[in-house]
Design a protein around this motif. Structure first.
Motif, PDB file in Angstrom:
ATOM      1  N   PHE A  51       0.846  -1.190   0.000  1.00 34.03           N
ATOM      2  CA  PHE A  51       0.000   0.000   0.000  1.00 34.03           C
ATOM      3  C   PHE A  51       0.883   1.242   0.000  1.00 34.03           C
ATOM      4  CE2 PHE A  51      -2.576   3.365   1.780  1.00 34.03           C
ATOM      5  CZ  PHE A  51      -3.780   3.180   1.128  1.00 34.03           C
ATOM      6  N   ASN A  52       0.783   2.027  -1.049  1.00 26.66           N
ATOM      7  CA  ASN A  52       1.497   3.303  -1.074  1.00 26.66           C
ATOM      8  C   ASN A  52       0.689   4.313  -1.878  1.00 26.66           C
ATOM      9  OD1 ASN A  52       1.962   2.441  -3.678  1.00 26.66           O
ATOM     10  ND2 ASN A  52       4.130   2.035  -3.372  1.00 26.66           N
ATOM     11  N   ARG A  53       1.121   5.559  -1.853  1.00 25.93           N
ATOM     12  CA  ARG A  53       0.338   6.603  -2.513  1.00 25.93           C
ATOM     13  C   ARG A  53       0.831   6.876  -3.923  1.00 25.93           C
ATOM     14  NH1 ARG A  53      -0.094   9.593   2.737  1.00 25.93           N
ATOM     15  NH2 ARG A  53      -2.116   8.931   3.484  1.00 25.93           N
ATOM     16  N   ARG A  54       2.140   6.652  -4.152  1.00 23.30           N
ATOM     17  CA  ARG A  54       2.694   6.896  -5.478  1.00 23.30           C
ATOM     18  C   ARG A  54       3.372   5.616  -5.949  1.00 23.30           C
ATOM     19  NH1 ARG A  54       6.371  12.012  -4.271  1.00 23.30           N
ATOM     20  NH2 ARG A  54       7.231  10.396  -2.948  1.00 23.30           N
ATOM     21  N   ALA A  55       3.394   5.439  -7.282  1.00 19.40           N
ATOM     22  CA  ALA A  55       3.793   4.161  -7.862  1.00 19.40           C
ATOM     23  C   ALA A  55       5.093   3.611  -7.294  1.00 19.40           C
ATOM     24  CB  ALA A  55       3.906   4.322  -9.381  1.00 19.40           C
ATOM     25  N   GLN A  56       6.133   4.442  -7.207  1.00 15.68           N
ATOM     26  CA  GLN A  56       7.437   3.886  -6.882  1.00 15.68           C
ATOM     27  C   GLN A  56       7.816   4.024  -5.415  1.00 15.68           C
ATOM     28  OE1 GLN A  56      10.431   6.332  -8.686  1.00 15.68           O
ATOM     29  NE2 GLN A  56       9.157   8.101  -8.629  1.00 15.68           N
ATOM     30  N   ASP A  57       6.889   4.474  -4.587  1.00 19.64           N
ATOM     31  CA  ASP A  57       7.229   4.721  -3.185  1.00 19.64           C
ATOM     32  C   ASP A  57       7.480   3.445  -2.398  1.00 19.64           C
ATOM     33  OD1 ASP A  57       7.378   7.405  -2.944  1.00 19.64           O
ATOM     34  OD2 ASP A  57       5.330   7.706  -2.235  1.00 19.64           O
ATOM     35  N   TRP A  58       8.097   3.631  -1.238  1.00 20.73           N
ATOM     36  CA  TRP A  58       8.136   2.562  -0.256  1.00 20.73           C
ATOM     37  C   TRP A  58       6.700   2.294   0.192  1.00 20.73           C
ATOM     38  CZ3 TRP A  58      12.412   5.730  -0.513  1.00 20.73           C
ATOM     39  CH2 TRP A  58      13.666   5.102  -0.453  1.00 20.73           C
ATOM     40  N   ALA A  59       6.497   1.076   0.718  1.00 27.68           N
ATOM     41  CA  ALA A  59       5.175   0.744   1.249  1.00 27.68           C
ATOM     42  C   ALA A  59       4.906   1.561   2.512  1.00 27.68           C
ATOM     43  CB  ALA A  59       5.115  -0.739   1.582  1.00 27.68           C
ATOM     44  N   ILE A  60       3.693   2.084   2.617  1.00 30.20           N
ATOM     45  CA  ILE A  60       3.270   2.631   3.913  1.00 30.20           C
ATOM     46  C   ILE A  60       3.093   1.432   4.849  1.00 30.20           C
ATOM     47  CG2 ILE A  60       1.396   3.833   5.125  1.00 30.20           C
ATOM     48  CD1 ILE A  60       1.066   5.505   2.540  1.00 30.20           C
ATOM     49  N   VAL A  61       2.434   0.399   4.344  1.00 29.71           N
ATOM     50  CA  VAL A  61       2.469  -0.941   4.941  1.00 29.71           C
ATOM     51  C   VAL A  61       2.463  -1.937   3.791  1.00 29.71           C
ATOM     52  CG1 VAL A  61       1.228  -2.661   6.339  1.00 29.71           C
ATOM     53  CG2 VAL A  61       1.258  -0.279   7.068  1.00 29.71           C
ATOM     54  N   GLY A  62       3.201  -3.002   3.930  1.00 30.32           N
ATOM     55  CA  GLY A  62       3.174  -4.080   2.938  1.00 30.32           C
ATOM     56  C   GLY A  62       3.040  -5.414   3.645  1.00 30.32           C
ATOM     57  N   VAL A  63       2.484  -6.390   2.915  1.00 26.95           N
ATOM     58  CA  VAL A  63       2.312  -7.735   3.471  1.00 26.95           C
ATOM     59  C   VAL A  63       2.735  -8.764   2.420  1.00 26.95           C
ATOM     60  CG1 VAL A  63       0.648  -9.450   4.309  1.00 26.95           C
ATOM     61  CG2 VAL A  63       0.413  -7.047   4.994  1.00 26.95           C
ATOM     62  N   ALA A  64       3.634  -9.650   2.812  1.00 31.28           N
ATOM     63  CA  ALA A  64       4.002 -10.800   1.981  1.00 31.28           C
ATOM     64  C   ALA A  64       3.476 -12.040   2.686  1.00 31.28           C
ATOM     65  CB  ALA A  64       5.518 -10.884   1.834  1.00 31.28           C
ATOM     66  N   ALA A  65       2.651 -12.829   1.994  1.00 36.56           N
ATOM     67  CA  ALA A  65       2.022 -13.971   2.661  1.00 36.56           C
ATOM     68  C   ALA A  65       1.970 -15.194   1.766  1.00 36.56           C
ATOM     69  CB  ALA A  65       0.602 -13.607   3.108  1.00 36.56           C
ATOM     70  N   TRP A  66       2.098 -16.359   2.376  1.00 38.22           N
ATOM     71  CA  TRP A  66       1.882 -17.621   1.660  1.00 38.22           C
ATOM     72  C   TRP A  66       1.052 -18.530   2.551  1.00 38.22           C
ATOM     73  CZ3 TRP A  66       3.516 -22.037   4.114  1.00 38.22           C
ATOM     74  CH2 TRP A  66       4.518 -21.883   5.092  1.00 38.22           C
ATOM     75  N   ARG A  67       0.389 -19.497   1.927  1.00 32.65           N
ATOM     76  CA  ARG A  67      -0.394 -20.455   2.706  1.00 32.65           C
ATOM     77  C   ARG A  67      -0.432 -21.792   1.991  1.00 32.65           C
ATOM     78  NH1 ARG A  67      -6.619 -20.170   5.034  1.00 32.65           N
ATOM     79  NH2 ARG A  67      -6.480 -22.181   6.097  1.00 32.65           N
ATOM     80  N   ASN A  68      -0.245 -22.848   2.759  1.00 33.08           N
ATOM     81  CA  ASN A  68      -0.353 -24.199   2.231  1.00 33.08           C
ATOM     82  C   ASN A  68      -1.119 -25.009   3.276  1.00 33.08           C
ATOM     83  OD1 ASN A  68      -0.034 -26.294   0.523  1.00 33.08           O
ATOM     84  ND2 ASN A  68       2.214 -26.224   0.452  1.00 33.08           N
ATOM     85  N   GLY A  69      -2.427 -25.129   3.083  1.00 35.63           N
ATOM     86  CA  GLY A  69      -3.258 -25.829   4.068  1.00 35.63           C
ATOM     87  C   GLY A  69      -3.274 -25.070   5.384  1.00 35.63           C
ATOM     88  N   LEU A 108      -4.683  -5.584   4.821  1.00 38.09           N
ATOM     89  CA  LEU A 108      -3.826  -6.145   3.763  1.00 38.09           C
ATOM     90  C   LEU A 108      -3.534  -7.622   4.023  1.00 38.09           C
ATOM     91  CD1 LEU A 108      -1.312  -3.165   3.321  1.00 38.09           C
ATOM     92  CD2 LEU A 108      -3.251  -3.745   1.848  1.00 38.09           C
ATOM     93  N   THR A 109      -3.414  -7.996   5.308  1.00 39.19           N
ATOM     94  CA  THR A 109      -3.192  -9.410   5.629  1.00 39.19           C
ATOM     95  C   THR A 109      -4.415 -10.237   5.249  1.00 39.19           C
ATOM     96  OG1 THR A 109      -1.650  -8.869   7.396  1.00 39.19           O
ATOM     97  CG2 THR A 109      -2.713 -11.031   7.520  1.00 39.19           C
ATOM     98  N   ARG A 110      -5.586  -9.689   5.517  1.00 34.70           N
ATOM     99  CA  ARG A 110      -6.806 -10.415   5.125  1.00 34.70           C
ATOM    100  C   ARG A 110      -6.845 -10.602   3.608  1.00 34.70           C
ATOM    101  NH1 ARG A 110     -11.171  -8.402   3.278  1.00 34.70           N
ATOM    102  NH2 ARG A 110     -11.006  -6.336   4.255  1.00 34.70           N
ATOM    103  N   ARG A 111      -6.565  -9.513   2.873  1.00 41.67           N
ATOM    104  CA  ARG A 111      -6.580  -9.623   1.410  1.00 41.67           C
ATOM    105  C   ARG A 111      -5.527 -10.627   0.927  1.00 41.67           C
ATOM    106  NH1 ARG A 111      -6.743  -3.208  -0.133  1.00 41.67           N
ATOM    107  NH2 ARG A 111      -8.855  -2.780   0.643  1.00 41.67           N
ATOM    108  N   ALA A 112      -4.349 -10.552   1.530  1.00 39.22           N
ATOM    109  CA  ALA A 112      -3.269 -11.437   1.091  1.00 39.22           C
ATOM    110  C   ALA A 112      -3.629 -12.895   1.354  1.00 39.22           C
ATOM    111  CB  ALA A 112      -1.972 -11.066   1.816  1.00 39.22           C
ATOM    112  N   LEU A 113      -4.167 -13.159   2.542  1.00 41.15           N
ATOM    113  CA  LEU A 113      -4.504 -14.555   2.873  1.00 41.15           C
ATOM    114  C   LEU A 113      -5.694 -15.056   2.062  1.00 41.15           C
ATOM    115  CD1 LEU A 113      -3.938 -14.683   6.733  1.00 41.15           C
ATOM    116  CD2 LEU A 113      -2.598 -15.817   4.952  1.00 41.15           C
ATOM    117  N   GLU A 114      -6.629 -14.153   1.746  1.00 41.68           N
ATOM    118  CA  GLU A 114      -7.747 -14.576   0.881  1.00 41.68           C
ATOM    119  C   GLU A 114      -7.204 -15.052  -0.461  1.00 41.68           C
ATOM    120  OE1 GLU A 114     -10.227 -11.121   0.850  1.00 41.68           O
ATOM    121  OE2 GLU A 114     -11.345 -11.733   2.657  1.00 41.68           O
TER     122      GLU A 114
END
Lengths: 274, 154
Positions: free
Chosen positions: A185-203, A264-270
């Motif tokens: 999540f950021n306001r401009r294309a190349q910015d750092w994330a205001i918050v970011g989430v990297a997620a994976w799930r296997n079962g 963002l975690t909810r979206r990522a896990l969905e």
């Protein structure tokens, strides 16, 4: 903006880099692509008296199949991580996240090892490799050692690397078909994330890394524990800020960051669960 | 420190201070002022040039890091007889510039983009140019220019 004056030496091997840093001590810094360090030097937030250029160590630029993991040389550029077929096949989350670093020009210069060693909690790849359970390989005067990503990040821009060690390799476990998502999540294309989430799930197994949610990249262990305990995605995502201690800045208050982490975690896990 | 670089096909050797930025080297030492300095913080892309064939932001590269490398600037895009590079031609034909300040960086970033992705969609072009800002906000025709150059190549 002009950096403060410094001496420049170019290392031709990892061994030479380690010997040079031993010789020049605390006032020296390694430079790889320079896309984190040079901006800080131009702002005079960093004033090393010696720069040791490790950017030419092409034997540290590789992406190899290590069996249960993919081994990435520390001097591998973001663009090469982003476009790697091997990573696309086995660790697609990392390849995708690398494509979100800066912009194409930045990705032509910046390296995965430089980004991780810089230990900026707002950078994408520290949190992503943390979520993936990566191991980092450090080489020092007495040989190499493995450092778990979860033990690596100490505080803002501080890592478990000793002053005379150089990061040489990043080992990322294969994802074995796990679902994944990277939310930035950021306001401009190349910015750092205001918050970011990297997620994976296997079962019932999951890993969630948070970008810019504190002094270090954060492993959201409470979310993974909730998933393992049978919680729904929505329930698990409510725990997203539980392990984080975010700061307020120009872009976001503490409460806003916590809210973003949950959403963002909810979206990522969905996405990762689909 | 003495460095030797190839700029637009011509070898150049100079003694430079380690802290000299590549963009200052190109503008002030080599004397090619087509590469602009905009934000000076690797945000705006005005200083984009090609280092070994790929677009980089020369405000965030030291001249000493470019030692031994191949550099191409906007001055090296047109042919010796003045024939414009297809990307420059496309910018001209599609009104891809207004004040022109971002244009050299846009052209260098766009040609680098087409080398990596010769047939981009409009979205690919917009994402591929995310590191270049146009303060006239003339993005519509810039994207149109890049797409035109891509189809002229096809």
């Amino acid at each position: 903006m002009i950096p403060a004056a410094f001496d420049y030496v170019r290392a031709e091997s990892a061994e030479e880099a380690i010997s040079l840093i031993g010789q020049h001590g605390d006032e020296a810094k390694f430079i790889a692509g320079g896309h984190s360090l040079l901006p800080m030097m131009k702002l005079r937030l960093a004033q090393p008296s010696v720069l040791i250029d490790i950017g030419r160590l092409s034997d540290l630029s590789y992406i190899r199949d290590g069996g249960d993991h993919i081994a990435i040389g520390a001097m591998t550029r973001h663009m090469d991580v982003e476009t790697s077929d091997l990573l696309e096949q086995h660790v697609p989350l990392l390849a995708h996240a690398a494509g979100h670093v800066g912009d194409p020009q930045v990705r032509h210069r910046g390296t995965i090892g430089g980004s991780i060693a810089h230990a900026d909690p707002a950078s994408d790849l520290p949190a992503t490799t943390l979520a993936l359970g990566a191991t980092y390989i450090a080489q020092g005067p007495n040989g190499t050692r493995e450092i778990a990503a979860s033990d690596f990040y100490q505080t803002f821009f501080e890592s478990a690397l000793n002053a005379d060690e150089v990061l040489t390799e990043i080992r990322v476990p294969k994802m074995n078909g796990a679902g994944w998502s990277f939310q930035k999540f950021n306001r401009r294309a190349q910015d750092w994330a205001i918050v970011g989430v990297a997620a994976w799930r296997n079962g019932d197994q999951a890993g969630v890394g948070l970008v810019n949610m504190g002094a270090t990249p954060v492993l959201a262990t409470s979310v993974a524990a909730a998933i393992a305990g049978g919680a729904s995605v929505a329930e698990a995502a409510e725990q997203a800020a539980a392990d984080a201690d975010p700061q307020a800045d120009l872009n976001a208050s503490v409460e806003y960051r916590q809210h973003l982490a949950r959403v963002l975690t909810r979206r990522a896990l969905e996405t990762a669960s689909a | 420190m003495e460095i030797t670089v190839t700029v637009n096909g011509t070898p150049q050797t100079h003694d430079v201070e380690p802290r000299l930025l590549l963009v200052q080297y190109i503008r002030e030492v080599v004397g090619l002022t087509g590469t602009n300095i905009g934000c000076d913080t690797s945000s705006c892309g005005a200083c984009s040039l090609h280092l070994n064939g790929e677009a980089v932001k020369s405000c965030t590269v030291l001249a000493v890091q470019a030692d031994g490398q191949d550099i191409r600037t906007i001055e090296g895009m047109a042919a010796a007889d003045g024939t414009l590079h297809p990307m420059q031609q496309a910018f001209m034909e599609n009104h891809g510039l207004q004040c022109g300040y971002c244009t050299p960086g846009m052209v260098m970033a766009a040609t680098s983009l087409l080398q990596e992705n010769p047939n981009p969609t409009e979205e690919d072009v917009r994402l591929g140019l995310e590191g270049n800002l146009c303060r006239c906000t003339g993005y519509h025709n810039i994207v149109k220019s890049v797409l035109a150059a891509a189809s002229a190549n096809a």
